[in-house]
Design a protein around this motif. Structure first.
Motif, short mmCIF file in Angstrom:
data_model
loop_
_atom_site.label_atom_id
_atom_site.label_comp_id
_atom_site.label_asym_id
_atom_site.label_seq_id
_atom_site.Cartn_x
_atom_site.Cartn_y
_atom_site.Cartn_z
N SER A 107 4.85 0.15 -10.18
CA SER A 107 3.96 0.29 -11.29
C SER A 107 4.58 1.11 -12.31
O SER A 107 4.43 0.88 -13.55
CB SER A 107 2.59 0.67 -11.17
OG SER A 107 2.71 2.11 -10.35
N VAL A 108 5.72 1.94 -11.95
CA VAL A 108 6.70 2.66 -12.96
C VAL A 108 7.84 2.57 -13.03
O VAL A 108 8.57 2.91 -13.81
CB VAL A 108 6.19 4.34 -12.74
CG1 VAL A 108 4.71 4.65 -12.68
CG2 VAL A 108 6.59 4.85 -11.27
N LEU A 109 8.62 1.89 -11.98
CA LEU A 109 10.17 1.65 -12.22
C LEU A 109 10.11 0.13 -11.47
O LEU A 109 9.58 -0.47 -10.84
CB LEU A 109 10.47 2.60 -11.00
CG LEU A 109 10.62 3.93 -11.15
CD1 LEU A 109 11.37 4.59 -9.94
CD2 LEU A 109 11.64 4.36 -12.24
N ASN A 131 0.80 -1.15 -0.08
CA ASN A 131 0.02 -0.05 -0.01
C ASN A 131 0.82 1.28 0.15
O ASN A 131 0.14 2.21 -0.13
CB ASN A 131 -0.86 -0.12 1.19
CG ASN A 131 -2.18 -1.02 1.07
OD1 ASN A 131 -3.12 -0.69 0.82
ND2 ASN A 131 -1.53 -2.35 1.59
N GLY A 132 2.08 1.07 0.29
CA GLY A 132 3.13 2.37 0.51
C GLY A 132 4.06 2.68 -0.93
O GLY A 132 3.53 2.23 -2.03
N GLY A 133 5.26 3.12 -0.43
CA GLY A 133 5.95 3.49 -1.54
C GLY A 133 6.47 2.26 -2.45
O GLY A 133 6.11 2.67 -3.71
N PRO A 134 6.73 1.21 -1.98
CA PRO A 134 6.79 0.08 -2.95
C PRO A 134 5.88 0.03 -4.28
O PRO A 134 6.19 -0.34 -5.22
CB PRO A 134 7.24 -1.03 -2.27
CG PRO A 134 7.85 -0.39 -1.02
CD PRO A 134 6.98 0.71 -0.69
N ALA A 135 4.64 -0.14 -3.65
CA ALA A 135 3.54 -0.21 -4.58
C ALA A 135 3.18 1.11 -5.54
O ALA A 135 3.02 0.92 -6.68
CB ALA A 135 2.16 -0.45 -3.83
N VAL A 136 3.47 2.09 -5.07
CA VAL A 136 3.37 3.42 -5.84
C VAL A 136 4.43 3.51 -6.74
O VAL A 136 4.00 3.69 -8.11
CB VAL A 136 3.63 4.83 -4.80
CG1 VAL A 136 3.56 6.00 -5.94
CG2 VAL A 136 2.26 4.68 -3.99
N GLY A 180 18.69 -2.73 -14.88
CA GLY A 180 19.62 -3.42 -14.35
C GLY A 180 20.07 -3.07 -12.89
O GLY A 180 20.32 -4.00 -12.14
N LYS A 181 19.54 -1.93 -12.50
CA LYS A 181 19.36 -1.36 -10.98
C LYS A 181 18.68 -2.66 -10.34
O LYS A 181 18.87 -3.06 -9.13
CB LYS A 181 18.90 -0.20 -10.96
CG LYS A 181 18.79 0.24 -9.49
CD LYS A 181 18.42 1.91 -9.54
CE LYS A 181 18.44 2.37 -7.91
NZ LYS A 181 17.98 3.67 -8.01
N GLY A 182 17.43 -2.97 -11.03
CA GLY A 182 16.54 -4.11 -10.34
C GLY A 182 17.23 -5.20 -10.26
O GLY A 182 17.01 -5.96 -9.19
N GLY A 183 18.04 -5.69 -11.01
CA GLY A 183 18.72 -6.84 -10.97
C GLY A 183 19.75 -6.85 -9.65
O GLY A 183 19.91 -7.98 -9.06
N VAL A 216 13.62 8.64 -16.89
CA VAL A 216 14.59 7.65 -16.39
C VAL A 216 14.96 6.60 -17.50
O VAL A 216 13.89 6.46 -18.44
CB VAL A 216 13.81 6.83 -15.17
CG1 VAL A 216 12.67 6.25 -15.77
CG2 VAL A 216 14.56 5.72 -14.68
N ASP A 217 16.10 6.05 -17.66
CA ASP A 217 16.70 5.17 -18.54
C ASP A 217 15.86 3.94 -17.96
O ASP A 217 16.51 3.13 -17.23
CB ASP A 217 18.14 5.20 -18.69
CG ASP A 217 18.58 4.22 -19.53
OD1 ASP A 217 17.73 3.09 -20.21
OD2 ASP A 217 19.60 4.45 -20.12
N ALA A 218 14.92 3.20 -18.80
CA ALA A 218 14.37 2.21 -18.27
C ALA A 218 15.14 0.97 -18.27
O ALA A 218 14.90 0.06 -17.53
CB ALA A 218 12.93 1.83 -19.36
N LEU A 219 16.22 0.85 -19.25
CA LEU A 219 16.97 -0.37 -19.38
C LEU A 219 17.90 -0.39 -18.15
O LEU A 219 18.38 -1.50 -17.72
CB LEU A 219 17.50 -0.33 -20.81
CG LEU A 219 18.50 -1.75 -21.03
CD1 LEU A 219 17.59 -2.90 -20.93
CD2 LEU A 219 19.03 -1.82 -22.31
N ALA A 220 18.55 1.05 -18.13
CA ALA A 220 19.49 1.01 -16.73
C ALA A 220 18.84 0.70 -15.56
O ALA A 220 19.38 0.07 -14.47
CB ALA A 220 20.07 2.57 -16.78
#
Length: 665
Positions: free
Chosen positions: A426-428, A418-423, A598-601, A591-595
């Protein structure tokens, strides 16, 4: 003795419920003008009035289906009352399926505005159910209700009733995606609150209607059955009231619209009727249950006037509420539910405005309410603490640190969903992975340490009349073949690690991003997968046969190594996952979606280290404590052996010392 009432009277109230619902529906439609002829593409009076009428019939059949199988599964003991409830559920399900099909046909006619039949009608209908989202959703609903009917006619006992009831609740998910919730702002909040509303109403209204139908067959079990239903109805009432409030906030801009707008006036009427039902239910619990117990003690085996004066009236009022609710669903609310004409790509893809640039502070201050997960967290914490209190009231202890762990786990779960991670999830992609890793690797550890199954088995009462309460169902699930299979340490490890690859490297990931049902399925799956994996390693709850501690550590490090390789594979990807979603957002804080992928990895790789270390330490401590227990048992056994040898030696000395005296004598 409370005066007995003949059995045929049980049908008067239930038979009068449908006319009450239809009268309330007609009054509601007249109030808002929702059934008035349309200026353009009017489908005709048959469609304009027939669609809400069929919707009432469909909702009534759904309520009877869910209510009947809920009573058979958790309220009624084996006997004539349960058998009648099962038969009622089967008949209602068979009615529900064709009613849902007719609702599909009338909805199509209402959308195209040309009525039923005519040139090209078949092609238009096929296009509606295959290419138009509303038609596809209604088609799925029709298929699911047909499946419910097939399952319902085969039900014979509480297990089958539970499966049929759960399937019926699932069949209502497509209904939550239609109507005002379909295009509403805050789409996720609208869909979840509407499904919760439907589930609560069907359990509450359907359960009471079926209880009236089976009351004459319950005999001496009626007081206990009414009391159990009252507990279910209380939960359902809270669910209906809370979800109804959430839905009203989405569709009204000010409280004044409750009296100035036709939709608001109809909503106010529904609120008044719902409050009245709550008061009737309270009186039902306070007065009717003791009266029924007194009648049973006096030898009566039939429901008396006290039961019918409240239960029967409540059924009729509930039916009127259903009619008003259907009229509301057919009427236009004050706040338009379509996206604004200047909607940004972020709004069109997610249903929400673009959040501010992400910082540590915004992760804590940004919120996006999700009623299902928020309700789950509140109920899980409240029920757990109630169980702890029940144990302590009877003098039993429960470790405080286990309660703190459980509460901490669900507080974290509520924030993640319900908080920041959910907000930002959906975009990052990176934020999505934060949400995923916390759900799969951190929250489950807190929950497993809380040992909820052990607490529940100790706190919940045991039923002895052949019905299945929460304790019986919990043990049945824990010891079922399905649970043993998925909770097996090897299966849990494979599911935990392998589902990552299946989810992210197939279309399931994009489905979870673009549909609310897919998102909730993702949350449920990975939280449960993490729980089963942690349960196989460190839990004290009843469950599968767990391997030895060396194998547990091997299983842990092997799974985490696979997890690390998965993170590295994400870092190495040169193509964008869910490109149609992340590549089209057009965020103002570019934001560079591909970069970011990689940050998510890297987050996937990094976040896994701390939970892995925590699990390894927990396994090692459990190993050490187990060795200490074995050592203590060995020492006690050795002490007992030494004592036995010493006693034998002393007895031998005593016998030898006595022999000379015997010789002298």
């Amino acid at each position: 003795m409370v005066p007995a009432v003949p059995a045929p009277r049980t049908w008067w109230y239930v038979a009068g419920a449908l006319p009450a619902a239809l009268l309330a529906l007609v009054a509601g439609l007249a109030t808002t003008g929702a059934a008035a002829p349309q200026a353009l593409f009017d489908p005709g009076a048959l469609v304009r009035w027939g669609l809400p009428v069929v919707t009432v019939v469909s909702h009534a059949a759904a309520a009877l289906t869910v209510g009947a199988f809920a009573l058979a599964a958790v309220v009624l003991p084996a006997g004539p009352a349960r058998s009648r409830a099962v038969r009622t559920g089967a008949v209602a399900a068979v009615v529900w399926a064709p009613a849902q099909l007719v609702q599909l046909l009338l909805t199509h006619a209402s959308v195209i505005g040309t009525g039923l039949g005519g040139p090209g009608y078949g092609e238009q209908l096929v296009q509606f159910v295959t290419q138009i989202e509303l038609g596809t959703i209604l088609a799925w609903s029709t298929v699911l209700t047909a499946l419910v009917a097939l399952v319902a006619v085969a039900v014979t006992g509480p297990t089958g009733a539970a499966w049929a009831g759960v399937l019926a609740l699932v069949a209502m998910v497509p209904l939550a995606l239609t109507g005002h919730a379909a295009g509403a702002a805050n789409h996720e909040l609208a869909v979840s609150s509407w499904w919760m509303h439907l589930a609560g109403v069907t359990l509450w209204a359907g359960g009471l209607a079926v209880l009236c139908l089976v009351a004459s067959r319950a005999g001496r079990d009626l007081p206990a059955s009414v009391e159990r239903y009252s507990a279910v109805a209380l939960w359902a009432y809270v669910l209906v009231a809370g979800s109804g409030l959430a839905g009203a906030l989405l569709r009204l801009s000010t409280a004044a619209e409750l009296v100035t707008h036709p939709y608001g006036r109809l909503l106010l009427a529904k609120v008044v009727l719902t409050v009245a039902l709550g008061l009737i239910g309270w009186a039902h619990r306070r007065a009717t249950v003791p009266a029924l117990r007194a009648a049973a003690a006096a030898g009566s085996t039939r429901p008396g006037g006290a039961f019918w004066r409240l239960a029967g009236v409540e059924v009729v009022v509930m039916a009127a509420v259903v009619g008003v609710a259907v009229a509301l669903g057919s009427s236009a609310p004050p706040i338009p539910q379509d996206p604004p004409p200047d909607a940004t790509p972020v709004y069109l893809l997610t249903g929400y405005p673009e959040p501010p640039f992400p910082t540590a502070l915004t992760y804590l201050t940004q919120w996006r309410p999700e009623p299902l997960t928020a309700t789950l967290a509140v109920v899980a914490v409240g029920v757990y603490l109630a169980w702890v209190r029940r144990l302590r009231r009877r003098g039993d202890a429960w470790p405080l640190w286990r309660a703190v762990s459980w509460v901490s786990g669900f507080v974290l779960f509520a924030w993640v969903t319900n908080g920041g991670p959910a907000v930002y999830g959906s975009v990052l992609f990176s934020a999505h992975m934060v949400q995923h890793m916390l759900l799969a690797m951190v929250v489950p550890i807190f929950l497993v340490v809380g040992a909820p199954v052990t607490l529940a088995v100790r706190a919940l009462p045991h039923r002895r009349d052949g019905s299945r309460g929460p304790r019986e169902w919990l043990l049945a699930v824990v010891h079922s073949g399905w649970a043993r299979f998925f909770a097996h340490p090897v299966v849990a490890a494979v599911n935990f690690a392998g589902s990552l690859v299946v989810f992210y490297y197939t279309g399931l990931f994009e489905l979870a991003l673009t549909t609310h049902v897919g998102h909730l399925a993702m949350v449920a799956h990975f939280t449960l997968a993490g729980y089963l994996f942690a349960n196989a390693l460190i839990s004290v709850d009843p469950g599968p046969t767990r391997p030895g501690y060396p194998l547990r550590l091997l299983l842990l490090f092997g799974t985490m190594a696979f997890h690390a390789f998965f993170g590295i594979s994400l870092i190495s990807l040169t193509s964008l996952l869910a490109a149609d979603h992340f590549g089209r957002l057009g965020l103002s804080w570019w934001v560079d979606a591909l970069a970011d992928q990689g940050k998510g990895g890297a987050i996937t790789w990094g976040i896994g280290e701390i939970p892995t270390l925590a699990l390894a330490v927990a396994v090692a401590l459990s190993w050490a404590r187990d060795d200490e227990r074995v050592a203590r048992r060995t020492d006690r056994r050795a002490d007992r052996d030494d004592d036995a040898e010493l006693r034998a030696y002393n007895e031998m000395l005593a016998s030898r010392a006595g022999r000379p005296d015997e010789t002298r004598r």
